[in-house]
Design a protein around this motif. Structure first.
Motif, PDB file in Angstrom:
ATOM      1  N   PHE A 100      49.231 -17.751 -49.522  1.00 16.09           N
ATOM      2  CA  PHE A 100      49.406 -19.286 -49.399  1.00 16.09           C
ATOM      3  C   PHE A 100      47.970 -19.863 -48.875  1.00 16.09           C
ATOM      4  N   PRO A 149      52.438 -22.428 -56.831  1.00 17.17           N
ATOM      5  CA  PRO A 149      53.316 -21.841 -56.954  1.00 17.17           C
ATOM      6  C   PRO A 149      53.084 -21.028 -58.425  1.00 17.17           C
ATOM      7  N   TYR A 198      49.951 -18.390 -57.321  1.00 12.83           N
ATOM      8  CA  TYR A 198      50.333 -17.475 -56.379  1.00 12.83           C
ATOM      9  C   TYR A 198      51.562 -16.001 -56.727  1.00 12.83           C
TER      10      TYR A 198
END
Length: 367
Positions: free
Chosen positions: A127, A316, A319
């Motif tokens: 992240f 996102p 990720y």
């Protein structure tokens, strides 16, 4: 498509730096093991054949950049094949760059966990790297390419210097016997190296942003030629330093060898920290190139006027995909599958588009 200004364009040296820093990423870590398993002591020959194959393949992408100097893959695929076929191909390209970005940042986290940040949660490493990349990408293509231009010598010079220190104790007899591998095995083994050269396909999206698209073939020659020499140097040093058999069983042999290297004069007891810093640079620039190409693809496919929104939207998803592989070996298998898909994305589909455009006489003037 909007009219591009000089601030939206990158120079020839910046394009070369962008390509080299995008290609020179995760592949170099496992490349010695892959070629050792494929061809034993002749594995270094696969680096040469892989480089030649990659350059020849990149000429197809280069020809499209010259033929459609004002368009990205999204535009000219629809012009040549029609929207019915071109639109799905655009979606496939977006998925490809998104997944490759995710796998690159995942490999980065795996290596950091193995050699430096042993107790740090993998998700935190992923992240934070993605956040840093998002910050840079929001400034556009010119700053990204300029960063690559600045970081390239900072990355290459220390890497070469570190591996050079291993030469005094290297045993180059490990490269023998020479040409002991059947030609068919060498030919098939070339595909073990191909994905390590992928990254030039970012030109499918950044082609219109090059100030001199007519020099794209020279750009590809310099970029892929440089990468081939670096890979060849690393593979030979790894083979000669730790042996072909040990290279076969190590997960990240290019990084493992660093632990055995001592700086001249004992200036540094170990070079792990420097190696990790350089690896962070290599992974960061690769992530930037892939992430930005994916963002551009989404922007052009949706005909949006601003790309920054999509950089945040994709975060996102990148990720979530990056945490899907269960372990390092699973991650490597994913990378191998991505390499096979990359042949379709970077070679087969562009070749089809180029041939159809020639037959139908589609395209603009060569720049």
């Amino acid at each position: 498509m909007k009219v591009l200004t000089n601030n939206d364009r990158i120079t020839v040296p910046q394009t070369v730096a962008l390509l080299i820093t995008t290609i020179l990423g995760t592949g170099i870590l496992s490349l010695p093991r892959n070629v050792a398993n494929a061809a034993g002591s002749d594995g270094w020959l696969l680096v040469l054949s892989g480089g030649v194959f990659a350059f020849v393949s990149s000429l197809i992408v280069g020809a499209l950049v010259k033929k459609f100097p004002q368009d990205t893959f999204i535009e000219y695929s629809q012009k040549v094949l029609g929207k019915i076929l071109g639109y799905p191909l655009g979606i496939i390209l977006i998925l490809y760059f998104t997944i490759l970005t995710a796998l690159t940042v995942r490999v980065f986290s795996e290596v950091m966990n193995a050699f430096m940040l042993i107790s740090t949660p993998r998700g935190f490493i992923i992240f934070t790297m993605l956040l840093l990349s998002v910050y840079i990408l929001r400034h556009g293509i010119e700053p990204i390419a300029r960063i690559g231009e600045i970081l390239l010598p900072i990355l290459i010079v220390p890497v070469v210097a570190m591996y050079l220190t291993a030469i005094p104790r290297a045993d180059f007899s490990e490269l023998l016997p020479f040409l002991n591998t059947p030609v068919k095995t060498l030919a098939l083994g070339t595909f073990q190296t191909v994905y390590s050269f992928f990254g030039f396909e970012v030109l499918l999206m950044v082609g219109p942003y090059i100030r001199s698209p007519g020099r794209v073939l020279w750009i590809l020659l310099v970029a892929i030629g440089s990468i081939t020499l670096i890979y060849l140097f690393v593979v030979i040093i790894v083979f000669a330093s730790i042996g072909v058999e040990d290279t076969r069983i190590l997960l990240w042999p290019s990084m493992s060898i660093i632990r055995t290297i001592m700086a001249p004069g004992g200036i540094f007891e170990r070079l792990d920290a420097l190696a990790m810093a350089l690896w962070t640079i290599a992974a960061f620039t690769t992530i930037n190139g892939m992430y930005y190409a994916g963002t551009l693809a989404v922007t052009h496919l949706t005909k949006a006027k601003e790309f920054k929104f999509f950089i945040t939207i994709m975060l996102p998803w990148v990720y979530l995909i990056s945490i899907i592989p269960e372990n390092p070996l699973d991650t490597i298998r994913w990378m191998q599958v991505a390499g096979v898909v990359g042949i379709m994305i970077a070679v087969i589909i562009p070749a089809v588009i180029l041939m159809v455009s020639i037959v139908r006489n589609k395209g603009g003037k060569t720049a």
